[in-house]
Design a protein around this motif. Structure first.
Motif, PDB file in Angstrom:
ATOM      1  N   ALA A 168       0.823  -1.207   0.000  1.00 60.80           N
ATOM      2  CA  ALA A 168       0.000   0.000   0.000  1.00 60.80           C
ATOM      3  C   ALA A 168       0.856   1.256   0.000  1.00 60.80           C
ATOM      4  CB  ALA A 168      -0.907   0.005   1.213  1.00 60.80           C
ATOM      5  N   ARG A 169       0.479   2.187  -0.849  1.00 63.13           N
ATOM      6  CA  ARG A 169       1.183   3.471  -0.952  1.00 63.13           C
ATOM      7  C   ARG A 169       0.225   4.546  -0.425  1.00 63.13           C
ATOM      8  NH1 ARG A 169       0.747   6.823  -5.479  1.00 63.13           N
ATOM      9  NH2 ARG A 169      -0.267   5.287  -6.812  1.00 63.13           N
ATOM     10  N   PRO A 170       0.652   5.290   0.621  1.00 58.98           N
ATOM     11  CA  PRO A 170      -0.268   6.297   1.155  1.00 58.98           C
ATOM     12  C   PRO A 170      -0.461   7.458   0.188  1.00 58.98           C
ATOM     13  CG  PRO A 170       1.853   6.416   2.279  1.00 58.98           C
ATOM     14  CD  PRO A 170       1.929   5.247   1.339  1.00 58.98           C
ATOM     15  N   VAL A 171      -1.665   8.027   0.221  1.00 65.40           N
ATOM     16  CA  VAL A 171      -1.962   9.215  -0.585  1.00 65.40           C
ATOM     17  C   VAL A 171      -2.392  10.311   0.384  1.00 65.40           C
ATOM     18  CG1 VAL A 171      -3.345  10.161  -2.459  1.00 65.40           C
ATOM     19  CG2 VAL A 171      -2.811   7.710  -2.433  1.00 65.40           C
ATOM     20  N   GLY A 172      -1.597  11.348   0.502  1.00 63.95           N
ATOM     21  CA  GLY A 172      -1.957  12.460   1.388  1.00 63.95           C
ATOM     22  C   GLY A 172      -1.743  12.116   2.854  1.00 63.95           C
ATOM     23  N   THR A 173      -2.193  13.025   3.687  1.00 66.98           N
ATOM     24  CA  THR A 173      -1.968  12.893   5.128  1.00 66.98           C
ATOM     25  C   THR A 173      -3.235  12.389   5.823  1.00 66.98           C
ATOM     26  OG1 THR A 173      -2.605  15.198   5.323  1.00 66.98           O
ATOM     27  CG2 THR A 173      -0.236  14.743   5.214  1.00 66.98           C
ATOM     28  N   VAL A 174      -3.137  12.250   7.145  1.00 68.63           N
ATOM     29  CA  VAL A 174      -4.302  11.781   7.914  1.00 68.63           C
ATOM     30  C   VAL A 174      -5.328  12.912   7.996  1.00 68.63           C
ATOM     31  CG1 VAL A 174      -5.085  10.899  10.141  1.00 68.63           C
ATOM     32  CG2 VAL A 174      -2.790  10.305   9.279  1.00 68.63           C
ATOM     33  N   GLN A 175      -6.581  12.553   7.760  1.00 66.25           N
ATOM     34  CA  GLN A 175      -7.643  13.563   7.790  1.00 66.25           C
ATOM     35  C   GLN A 175      -8.533  13.338   9.002  1.00 66.25           C
ATOM     36  OE1 GLN A 175      -9.507  14.212   3.986  1.00 66.25           O
ATOM     37  NE2 GLN A 175      -7.962  12.901   3.044  1.00 66.25           N
ATOM     38  N   PHE A 176      -8.644  14.391   9.796  1.00 64.11           N
ATOM     39  CA  PHE A 176      -9.440  14.328  11.030  1.00 64.11           C
ATOM     40  C   PHE A 176     -10.814  14.920  10.794  1.00 64.11           C
ATOM     41  CE2 PHE A 176     -11.033  16.642  14.734  1.00 64.11           C
ATOM     42  CZ  PHE A 176     -11.080  15.626  15.680  1.00 64.11           C
ATOM     43  N   MET A 177     -11.817  14.363  11.437  1.00 67.77           N
ATOM     44  CA  MET A 177     -13.110  15.038  11.478  1.00 67.77           C
ATOM     45  C   MET A 177     -13.808  14.750  12.801  1.00 67.77           C
ATOM     46  SD  MET A 177     -15.847  15.570   8.534  1.00 67.77           S
ATOM     47  CE  MET A 177     -17.249  16.626   8.868  1.00 67.77           C
ATOM     48  N   GLY A 178     -14.129  15.823  13.524  1.00 72.29           N
ATOM     49  CA  GLY A 178     -14.895  15.695  14.764  1.00 72.29           C
ATOM     50  C   GLY A 178     -16.221  16.431  14.594  1.00 72.29           C
ATOM     51  N   GLY A 179     -16.836  16.798  15.691  1.00 72.71           N
ATOM     52  CA  GLY A 179     -18.105  17.539  15.611  1.00 72.71           C
ATOM     53  C   GLY A 179     -19.215  16.732  14.975  1.00 72.71           C
ATOM     54  N   LEU A 180     -19.165  15.421  15.098  1.00 67.03           N
ATOM     55  CA  LEU A 180     -20.168  14.570  14.446  1.00 67.03           C
ATOM     56  C   LEU A 180     -21.387  14.417  15.363  1.00 67.03           C
ATOM     57  CD1 LEU A 180     -17.615  11.857  13.339  1.00 67.03           C
ATOM     58  CD2 LEU A 180     -18.544  13.694  11.924  1.00 67.03           C
ATOM     59  N   ALA A 181     -22.547  14.553  14.786  1.00 65.65           N
ATOM     60  CA  ALA A 181     -23.758  14.502  15.613  1.00 65.65           C
ATOM     61  C   ALA A 181     -24.864  13.740  14.900  1.00 65.65           C
ATOM     62  CB  ALA A 181     -24.235  15.921  15.933  1.00 65.65           C
ATOM     63  N   ASN A 182     -25.760  13.187  15.706  1.00 66.68           N
ATOM     64  CA  ASN A 182     -27.039  12.691  15.190  1.00 66.68           C
ATOM     65  C   ASN A 182     -28.020  13.857  15.294  1.00 66.68           C
ATOM     66  OD1 ASN A 182     -26.539   9.683  14.895  1.00 66.68           O
ATOM     67  ND2 ASN A 182     -25.863  10.036  16.999  1.00 66.68           N
ATOM     68  N   GLN A 183     -28.845  14.007  14.290  1.00 58.57           N
ATOM     69  CA  GLN A 183     -29.746  15.162  14.312  1.00 58.57           C
ATOM     70  C   GLN A 183     -31.064  14.862  13.598  1.00 58.57           C
ATOM     71  OE1 GLN A 183     -28.191  19.349  13.996  1.00 58.57           O
ATOM     72  NE2 GLN A 183     -29.236  19.161  12.026  1.00 58.57           N
ATOM     73  N   LEU A 184     -32.100  15.429  14.167  1.00 59.10           N
ATOM     74  CA  LEU A 184     -33.458  15.200  13.657  1.00 59.10           C
ATOM     75  C   LEU A 184     -34.178  16.541  13.577  1.00 59.10           C
ATOM     76  CD1 LEU A 184     -35.353  12.734  13.235  1.00 59.10           C
ATOM     77  CD2 LEU A 184     -35.913  12.896  15.660  1.00 59.10           C
ATOM     78  N   ARG A 185     -34.874  16.779  12.457  1.00 62.61           N
ATOM     79  CA  ARG A 185     -35.715  17.989  12.374  1.00 62.61           C
ATOM     80  C   ARG A 185     -37.165  17.571  12.184  1.00 62.61           C
ATOM     81  NH1 ARG A 185     -31.292  20.235   9.523  1.00 62.61           N
ATOM     82  NH2 ARG A 185     -30.433  22.006  10.657  1.00 62.61           N
TER      83      ARG A 185
END
Ligand code: FAD
Length: 458
Positions: free
Chosen positions: A272-289
């Motif tokens: 495996a050859r990596p492509v780019g850097t590690v990508q973080f994502m927080g602020g994840l929520a369940n949501q209902l309208r």
């Protein structure tokens, strides 16, 4: 009914526009992002920025429900995706109708959106306006507000039906209030979880029967997921507040060492050859309208995709549910010829078929968060058995396995799986007979061993 305006041109907006146009409607899609779409698929990864979709380069897979909706309503999209390397992954290799339904669509999210966008751009009956942000609503009506149009950064547009496909951060509430209607009731539940994704390419393309790998560590989850052609993603889902783990995983070498320390995952890295850097994502929520309880939600304002119901993405539900809500809305528009009836029908569909996934995801998250924190699952988890137990038994009991896959792929609703007494008996029976609560075969690194990797890579 005259033309339909769709606010937002991502997964839900593109799909609802396509399905509506193919059922004879005239559609205008208003998309805030103005970046041009690359001409060739090989330029999509580097060359397409989507400010309005922060998860654009995160892990992505589409559950079987999404694949089956596209197969039924837009087979040309699936054919085009296949031509650019997307994989129709067979979850069951046995022949027969059960296996035929259990097909996941695997490709990077930009590839999926690129094919959908190009299909929409070429579709007669759709006008796609990039760089046009919706900023408000025009309402008429006496006893109840009725949509008569939208206000945008490039002027106003008349429409009796406005579809809100602007995602979880939709400003639909503000639009309603400014126009004199009531805002929907919004319920948001933070997941407490974060994503760390790194992309790789290997020397050979994946095939339709190559499985993904999901490893439940005591303190995090690792998911290795084949995508289109030779691409695959490695993602850790982990508690958003675990700073030490975050420091390790945000480091490219630390991330690689972490994957390599998991016995069943290490082999994926060999070629495996990596492509780019590690990508973080927080602020994840369940949501209902929900529509406003005072009956002053505007007739003709219809939410699809994440704007209506957003679920923790670690369960990979949002894309397929966006397609399902788009398809249901277009069916309602076909069945009824006036905005009131369409609005009623879509509200009922959303309550009965979309919202249950929100509540289901809350329970799955509660179980996961308790496991990561080393706590016993809350007694409030009103379920006959645990998800982890079902996932384990599904490996060895074919009956449980098929039911579990149908539920995880959104083909069967949550109540069909959790309310099936035979499944409950089999899961509990196997668990009581000594099946461990552990999903993995080989010994797994502890959090302490993981954190020690941090020093090893410095
Ligand atoms: C980290 C992460 C990983 C995920 N992984 C998966 C996965 O593996 N599988 C899966 O099925 N789902 C996954 N999801 C969920 C999936 O991305 C969403 O469910 C899906 O994108 C919802 O589509 P949408 O069109 O409703 O909203 P979005 O994709 O959020 O798009 C909203 C669109 O509206 C536009 N917009 C916003 N405001 C305006 C405005 N005022 N006027 C005009 N345009 C506007 C935005 O530019 C954007 O194009 C993931 C989500 C996250 C966060």
């Amino acid at each position: 009914m005259d033309r339909i305006v769709v606010a937002g041109g991502s997964l839900a907006g593109l799909v609802v526009a396509l399905f509506a146009a193919r059922s004879g409607r005239e559609v205008v899609v208003l998309e805030g992002d103005d970046r041009p779409v690359p001409a060739a698929p090989e330029d999509v990864w580097q060359g397409w920025r989507r400010r309005g979709v922060p998860q654009f380069r995160q892990l992505h897979g589409t559950q079987a429900l999404g694949w089956s909706i596209l197969a039924a309503r837009a087979p040309d999209v699936l054919a085009e995706l296949g031509a650019v390397g997307a994989c129709a992954a067979q979850l069951l290799t046995l022949p027969g109708p059960v296996a035929a339904e259990l097909v996941q669509l695997r490709c990077r999210r930009p590839i999926l959106e690129w094919v959908l966008r190009r299909t929409v751009l070429a579709e007669p009956g759709i006008e796609f306006r990039p760089g046009t942000e919706v900023t408000g609503l025009r309402l008429g009506g006496r006893s109840r507000p009725r949509v008569s149009g939208v206000i945008t950064t490039s002027g106003e547009l008349a429409a009796q039906l406005v579809i809100d496909a602007t995602g979880r951060r939709s400003r639909i509430g503000e639009w309603c209030v400014h126009a004199g209607a009531s805002a929907p009731q919004t319920r948001t539940v933070e997941t407490g979880q974060a994503y760390f994704t790194r992309w790789f390419r290997r020397s050979t393309p994946f095939t339709a029967t190559d499985p993904m790998l999901r490893v439940e560590l005591a303190f995090a989850t690792l998911l290795l997921c084949p995508a289109d052609a030779d691409w695959f993603s490695a993602t850790f889902f982990a508690p958003v507040g675990d700073r030490a783990l975050r420091r390790l995983l945000m480091d490219s070498d630390g991330f690689r060492a972490a994957v390599a320390s998991v016995p069943s995952a290490a082999a994926w890295l060999e070629d495996a050859r990596p492509v780019g850097t590690v990508q973080f994502m927080g602020g994840l929520a369940n949501q209902l309208r929900h529509t406003a309880p005072d009956g002053r939600s505007p007739v003709g304002l219809l939410a699809v995709g994440d704007s209506a119901v957003c679920t923790n993405p670690t369960w990979g539900r949002g894309g397929a549910l966006a397609m399902a809500s788009a398809a249901a809305l277009v069916d309602a528009m076909t069945a009824f010829d006036n905005p009131s009836a369409v609005t009623r029908a879509h509200t009922v569909w959303t309550t009965q078929h979309h919202e249950p996934w929100f509540y289901d995801t809350l329970l799955l998250d509660a179980e996961t968060n308790a496991a990561w924190a080393g706590r016993p699952p809350s007694p409030h988890l009103d379920r006959p058995f645990r998800h982890a137990a079902a996932a384990l038994v599904a490996r060895t009991d074919a009956g449980v396995g098929v039911a579990y896959m149908r539920y995880r792929n959104l083909i069967d609703p949550p109540e069909a799986f959790w309310g099936d007494t035979e499944i409950a008996d089999r899961v509990l029976g196997a668990t009581n007979a000594g099946a461990t609560t552990h999903l993995n075969d080989a010994p797994l690194p502890s959090r302490q061993q993981f954190l020690a990797l941090d020093h090893a890579v410095v």
